[in-house]
Design an enzyme around this catalytic site. Structure first.
Site, PDB file in Angstrom:
ATOM      1  N   GLU A   1       0.708  -1.181  -0.032  1.00 12.80           N
ATOM      2  CA  GLU A   1       0.030   0.071  -0.040  1.00 12.80           C
ATOM      3  C   GLU A   1       0.891   1.090  -0.089  1.00 12.80           C
ATOM      4  O   GLU A   1       0.582   2.265  -0.532  1.00 12.80           O
ATOM      5  CB  GLU A   1      -0.936   0.199   1.275  1.00 12.80           C
ATOM      6  CG  GLU A   1      -1.742  -0.869   0.973  1.00 12.80           C
ATOM      7  CD  GLU A   1      -1.470  -2.513   1.611  1.00 12.80           C
ATOM      8  OE1 GLU A   1      -2.159  -3.268   1.319  1.00 12.80           O
ATOM      9  OE2 GLU A   1      -0.228  -2.502   2.165  1.00 12.80           O
TER      10      GLU A   1
ATOM     11  N   ARG B   1       8.874 -12.945   0.672  1.00 10.69           N
ATOM     12  CA  ARG B   1       8.207 -11.798   1.027  1.00 10.69           C
ATOM     13  C   ARG B   1       8.561 -11.210   2.296  1.00 10.69           C
ATOM     14  O   ARG B   1       8.677  -9.992   2.638  1.00 10.69           O
ATOM     15  CB  ARG B   1       6.696 -12.077   1.033  1.00 10.69           C
ATOM     16  CG  ARG B   1       5.590 -10.864   1.515  1.00 10.69           C
ATOM     17  CD  ARG B   1       5.821  -9.932   0.255  1.00 10.69           C
ATOM     18  NE  ARG B   1       4.689  -8.994   0.605  1.00 10.69           N
ATOM     19  CZ  ARG B   1       4.382  -7.629  -0.063  1.00 10.69           C
ATOM     20  NH1 ARG B   1       5.170  -7.510  -0.984  1.00 10.69           N
ATOM     21  NH2 ARG B   1       3.400  -7.011   0.154  1.00 10.69           N
TER      22      ARG B   1
END
Length: 438
Positions: free
Chosen positions: A71, A275
């Site tokens: 985001e 990740r």
């Protein structure tokens, strides 16, 4: 921009507010536990309680909130546009990794704070200190007390790049009163797609507009030229596969795929970029146990001629590895995570392979697959077959890369549409800036 606010809160939100207020005495224990887990920055834990050592800058302040790395990066181009208008930016997020990315990728005048825990006391402390002039919430990280307190202070609030996943939508439908009370606090809701817009409207969003996905307009990630040159020198002549943003359960499949492919491509190097970088050592152990030779970037190791799997367990270097290879497997898609954003890889010329679980970016992957820019591999066998095809057939790889560039061009423009939707709010801020400078 004035708006009428619903007076009565549903029972669920009233109970949530009481529970959140009552749990304040447990905050020190929660913070202590998260510190042990590496999920908090010991130098900045006060921010979680709304306490900041930073001073609010003079003039209008645009507050942008995103949950984590994805985001925050989605807002990068938008932040640049806002800075071009001489607006100061307060950027909040909730993870240590996102804070590291902000420090590395964003200008120093962008103020980063950890979002406060969603207790009325901490939220009030945060808002009293920063007094934001405009609040932009990215995607769907909707903290009830944060939203309700912002609305009570008449802060203009906009949901940008809004996304409502297929999994979340039915859950919120069962709690329609709760989500409606939150979404109605936003002046407008800017949705990624028509489907997202329909879902937000059905759940009580006001003035819902489809603007597209800001993640399609993010610039290609940077790479340090000297580090890139060194890596290319160490790997020159070797076929390379980059597995980006992998999750537990996928690394085993990628290691097995490497073992199958190396028989046909003896010099093959697979780069695994987890990740979460803290998994680097466990992935290296998995590689060793399979009879292959790993190297870990976090230990400042470089891939040598004997390295089979290079574990790139560092932050903010995906741009480096995307430039190293034109073949990228996008993680989070072989397990039910929902997939990671492939746009940065495609902007740097990647042919993309992904698993079946891409619901986080369903429309995007559908378009990429239909155009020939990406290919889906549902099984271990299919993964080996697709990767092997791209390694063996440069013309197939190049065709996919051209198709990807076309999709990026076709689907871009979310940033311009978002700025157009925000123009009434930005005009008001410019008026305030002019009055303050008069």
């Amino acid at each position: 921009m004035a708006k009428s606010l619903p007076i009565a809160l549903p029972m669920t939100l009233r109970m949530y507010r009481r529970l959140a207020a009552g749990l304040v005495p447990l905050a020190p224990a929660l913070i202590k536990r998260r510190l042990r887990q590496g999920k908090e920055d010991p130098a900045r834990v006060g921010e979680r309680r709304g306490i900041s050592r930073d001073v609010r800058p003079h003039g209008p302040l645009v507050w942008i909130h995103g949950a984590s790395v994805g985001e925050v990066l989605a807002a990068a181009a938008l932040i640049e546009r806002l800075r071009d208008l001489n607006l100061r930016i307060l950027l909040t997020s909730g993870t240590v990794t996102s804070a590291a990315v902000v420090a590395k990728r964003f200008p120093p005048d962008v103020i980063h704070q950890y979002v406060p825990y969603d207790s009325p006391r901490y939220v009030a402390r945060f808002l009293d200190h920063w007094k934001p002039s405009l609040a932009l919430f990215i995607e769907s990280d909707l903290w009830p007390n944060l939203i309700l307190a912002g609305a009570a202070r008449r802060v203009p609030m906009v949901l940008i790049n809004g996304r409502m996943s297929p999994r979340s939508f039915p859950r919120w439908q069962r709690m329609h009163g709760t989500i409606s009370a939150l979404l109605s606090r936003f002046d407008i809701c800017l949705a990624q797609s028509k489907i997202d817009a329909e879902r937000f409207s059905a759940l009580g969003g006001r003035d819902v507009v489809t603007t597209g996905n800001l993640k399609l307009d993010v610039p290609a990630p940077p790479a340090d030229p000297a580090r890139l040159e060194r890596l290319m020198a160490m790997t020159r002549g070797r076929p390379i596969i980059v597995a980006a943003s992998t999750h537990p359960g996928e690394d085993e499949m990628l290691v097995a795929a490497h073992r199958s492919l190396v028989g046909f491509f003896p010099q093959l190097l697979t780069v695994i970029v987890p990740r979460h970088p803290d998994r680097g050592s466990s992935i290296a152990g998995l590689v060793t146990a399979s009879g292959l030779t790993p190297a870990l970037r976090s230990r400042e190791e470089l891939p040598t001629a004997t390295t089979d799997i290079y574990v790139a367990d560092t932050m903010g270097e995906l741009g480096l590895f995307y430039r190293l290879s034109g073949i990228v497997f996008m993680g989070g898609s072989l397990i039910r995570h929902g997939g990671q954003n492939p746009i940065e890889a495609i902007k740097l010329g990647a042919a993309v392979i992904h698993g079946p679980h891409v619901f986080n970016f369903a429309e995007l992957f559908e378009t990429l697959d239909a155009s020939g820019a990406a290919r889906q591999a549902d099984t271990q066998e299919a993964l080996v077959k697709q990767l092997g095809l791209l390694l063996a057939e440069p013309t197939v790889r190049e065709k996919m890369q051209r198709a990807g560039a076309g999709v990026v061009e076709q689907l871009g423009g979310a940033l311009d549409r978002t700025m157009t939707a925000l123009e009434p709010y930005l005009l008001q801020l410019r008026i305030e800036m002019g009055a303050a400078n008069a």
